[in-house]
Write an enzyme that holds these catalytic residues in place. Structure first.
Site, PDB file in Angstrom:
ATOM      1  N   GLU A 194       0.824  -1.207   0.000  1.00 38.70           N
ATOM      2  CA  GLU A 194       0.000   0.000   0.000  1.00 38.70           C
ATOM      3  C   GLU A 194       0.849   1.244   0.000  1.00 38.70           C
ATOM      4  OE1 GLU A 194      -4.217  -1.267   1.873  1.00 38.70           O
ATOM      5  OE2 GLU A 194      -2.934   0.026   3.040  1.00 38.70           O
TER       6      GLU A 194
ATOM      7  N   CYS B 295       5.924  -6.174  15.794  1.00 36.39           N
ATOM      8  CA  CYS B 295       5.431  -5.310  16.872  1.00 36.39           C
ATOM      9  C   CYS B 295       3.971  -5.676  17.175  1.00 36.39           C
ATOM     10  CB  CYS B 295       5.538  -3.840  16.486  1.00 36.39           C
ATOM     11  SG  CYS B 295       7.250  -3.330  16.154  1.00 36.39           S
TER      12      CYS B 295
ATOM     13  N   GLY C 205       6.620  -2.448   6.411  1.00 39.66           N
ATOM     14  CA  GLY C 205       8.026  -2.871   6.384  1.00 39.66           C
ATOM     15  C   GLY C 205       8.941  -2.054   7.274  1.00 39.66           C
TER      16      GLY C 205
ATOM     17  N   SER D 275      11.629   6.004   9.092  1.00 36.63           N
ATOM     18  CA  SER D 275      11.197   5.576  10.420  1.00 36.63           C
ATOM     19  C   SER D 275      11.689   4.152  10.663  1.00 36.63           C
ATOM     20  CB  SER D 275       9.663   5.616  10.501  1.00 36.63           C
ATOM     21  OG  SER D 275       9.223   5.229  11.777  1.00 36.63           O
TER      22      SER D 275
ATOM     23  N   HIS E 158       7.992   3.794  21.795  1.00 33.75           N
ATOM     24  CA  HIS E 158       6.737   3.216  22.299  1.00 33.75           C
ATOM     25  C   HIS E 158       6.759   2.777  23.760  1.00 33.75           C
ATOM     26  CE1 HIS E 158       5.576   3.552  18.203  1.00 33.75           C
ATOM     27  NE2 HIS E 158       6.140   2.445  17.776  1.00 33.75           N
TER      28      HIS E 158
ATOM     29  N   CYS F 187       2.100   6.742   9.867  1.00 33.76           N
ATOM     30  CA  CYS F 187       0.894   6.427   9.117  1.00 33.76           C
ATOM     31  C   CYS F 187       0.090   5.356   9.812  1.00 33.76           C
ATOM     32  CB  CYS F 187       1.250   5.973   7.715  1.00 33.76           C
ATOM     33  SG  CYS F 187       2.099   7.258   6.824  1.00 33.76           S
TER      34      CYS F 187
HETATM   35  N1  SAH Z   1       9.128  -0.179  10.692  1.00 30.61           N
HETATM   36  C1  SAH Z   1       9.142   1.250  10.858  1.00 30.61           C
HETATM   37  C2  SAH Z   1       8.009   1.944  10.089  1.00 30.61           C
HETATM   38  C3  SAH Z   1       6.689   1.501  10.613  1.00 30.61           C
HETATM   39  S1  SAH Z   1       5.225   2.458  10.527  1.00 30.61           S
HETATM   40  C4  SAH Z   1       9.057   1.591  12.335  1.00 30.61           C
HETATM   41  O1  SAH Z   1       8.820   0.695  13.125  1.00 30.61           O
HETATM   42  O2  SAH Z   1       9.265   2.735  12.694  1.00 30.61           O
HETATM   43  C5  SAH Z   1       5.478   3.962  11.298  1.00 30.61           C
HETATM   44  C6  SAH Z   1       4.978   4.078  12.733  1.00 30.61           C
HETATM   45  O3  SAH Z   1       3.613   3.646  12.931  1.00 30.61           O
HETATM   46  C7  SAH Z   1       5.812   3.292  13.712  1.00 30.61           C
HETATM   47  O4  SAH Z   1       6.176   4.116  14.784  1.00 30.61           O
HETATM   48  C8  SAH Z   1       4.852   2.223  14.165  1.00 30.61           C
HETATM   49  O5  SAH Z   1       5.200   1.708  15.400  1.00 30.61           O
HETATM   50  C9  SAH Z   1       3.530   2.978  14.152  1.00 30.61           C
HETATM   51  N2  SAH Z   1       2.362   2.100  14.227  1.00 30.61           N
HETATM   52  C10 SAH Z   1       2.248   0.848  13.761  1.00 30.61           C
HETATM   53  N3  SAH Z   1       1.026   0.349  14.047  1.00 30.61           N
HETATM   54  C11 SAH Z   1       0.355   1.309  14.706  1.00 30.61           C
HETATM   55  C12 SAH Z   1      -0.955   1.400  15.260  1.00 30.61           C
HETATM   56  N4  SAH Z   1      -1.810   0.387  15.213  1.00 30.61           N
HETATM   57  N5  SAH Z   1      -1.317   2.551  15.854  1.00 30.61           N
HETATM   58  C13 SAH Z   1      -0.470   3.589  15.916  1.00 30.61           C
HETATM   59  N6  SAH Z   1       0.771   3.566  15.422  1.00 30.61           N
HETATM   60  C14 SAH Z   1       1.202   2.448  14.817  1.00 30.61           C
END
Ligand code: SAH
Length: 348
Positions: free
Chosen positions: A91, A115, A158, A190, A215, A332
């Protein structure tokens, strides 16, 4: 699979054309079509000889992406479900905000990080995208917009540093003055906290923005949310972040997804502030977006504001996006809430 032409530097395109028995300037024309005119089809490239196109088409493609569906709200975020040559799906998201268009790109099909609260992890992992497949996502949106997007965030599906070389090459191509020419400061990577990736990026001499997904305020809690904590513990991660800042003179943004009753207490805020106070950094608070298979919710707005106030009072700068998700400089993950049915790339 054919190589996506969007992932080749001008010199590489010139070499390719010369190997096909054509003069080097054909490579320049090819670059123009791909990177300036957002072409994704040989048929658009009127000034290139058919013989060259036919030769190149055996091994390369200008159209590595196929739009499967596009959805979104008028004036709001738009999401493209995109098919790859081998049938995998990813996406790409466009977030229009404050007259700036931000594109959120995927770097892998699925993710290995696992995660607890992230939808990408639930899809398994297939492969990393090529540089061309990453660049082609931005070109696809540029073609849809009729102009280049302003910002690019590597926050889709990813882990960018689990696909380091392709990610960096895609950034250098986006940043190329004769291509989209998107300034490095308008590009954000990120990471979930892959230490060797942070170290390598520090040596690249690029002015890109770096976000690190934290987090949690301590290793015990972070381990429950992010398996990567077992490999790269928070103490080491923060040390590496400090080294990154010292080398690059760039501030880091720490991402912190707020989950009610999990990491949102005022004590957690105080602990986080104590650890980050020494850093020139910013904390970006993200309300959890609901994800299937994870029972958790975003805290009420007042609790999130209280968390932010504790950070600020203790000398750590923070931001909290408004409920409409308009402040989208960062993650995102938030977008998942905004699309009925969540992410659709999951092949399951
Ligand atoms: N792998 C990278 C990019 C991931 S997406 C990373 O971990 O940073 C970007 C952000 O969205 C990350 O901080 C991720 O932890 C967060 N994210 C993922 N799922 C989420 C959710 N359900 N609610 C809020 N943030 C989320």
């Amino acid at each position: 699979m054919k190589t996506a032409l969007q992932g080749l530097y001008p010199e590489e395109l010139q070499d390719l054309c010369q190997q096909a028995g054509q003069p080097a300037f054909r490579g320049k024309q090819l670059w123009q079509w791909l990177q300036v005119h957002h072409a994704a089809d040989w048929a658009q490239m009127g000034n290139l000889p058919d013989s060259l196109k036919n030769t190149l088409a055996q091994t390369h493609t200008p159209g590595p992406l196929t739009v499967i569906t596009e959805s979104g709200e008028p004036g709001g975020a738009r999401k493209w479900l995109v098919g790859l040559e081998d049938g995998d799906r990813i996406e790409t998201v466009l977030i229009p905000a404050r007259e700036r268009n931000t594109v959120c790109v995927s770097t892998q099909v699925g993710c290995r990080m696992g995660c607890a609260f992230c939808a990408s992890a639930k899809c398994g992992f297939a492969r990393g995208l090529s540089a061309g497949e990453i660049v082609a996502q931005i070109q696809l949106i540029a073609a849809a917009l009729g102009k280049r997007p302003d910002n690019v965030v590597y926050m889709g599906m990813g882990e960018p540093f689990d696909n380091y070389d392709a990610t960096l090459k895609s950034i250098r191509i986006l940043n190329h003055p004769k291509g989209l020419n998107i300034g490095a400061r308008r590009i954000t990577i990120s990471t979930s906290g892959i230490i060797p990736g942070i170290r390598r990026l520090a040596g690249e001499g690029l002015q890109v923005e770096l976000s690190v997904s934290l987090h949690a305020p301590n290793t015990e809690l972070r381990r429950q949310l992010m398996p990567i904590e077992n490999k790269y513990p928070m103490d080491d991660l923060l040390r590496e972040c400090a080294a990154y800042t010292a080398t690059t003179k760039r501030h880091i943004t720490f991402e912190y997804t707020l989950i009610q009753g999990c990491n949102d207490s005022l004590d957690a805020a105080a602990e986080l502030a104590a650890r980050l106070r020494r850093f020139p950094c910013r904390v970006n608070l993200i309300p959890l977006s609901p994800v299937e298979e994870f029972t958790g919710e975003a805290p009420p707005r007042a609790a999130m504001v209280a968390f932010l106030r504790v950070l600020e009072k203790r000398g750590v700068e923070g931001t909290l996006r408004d409920s409409k998700g308009r402040n989208v400089d960062a993650a995102c993950g938030q977008l998942r809430r905004r699309f009925e049915g969540g992410f659709t790339y999951c092949n399951k």
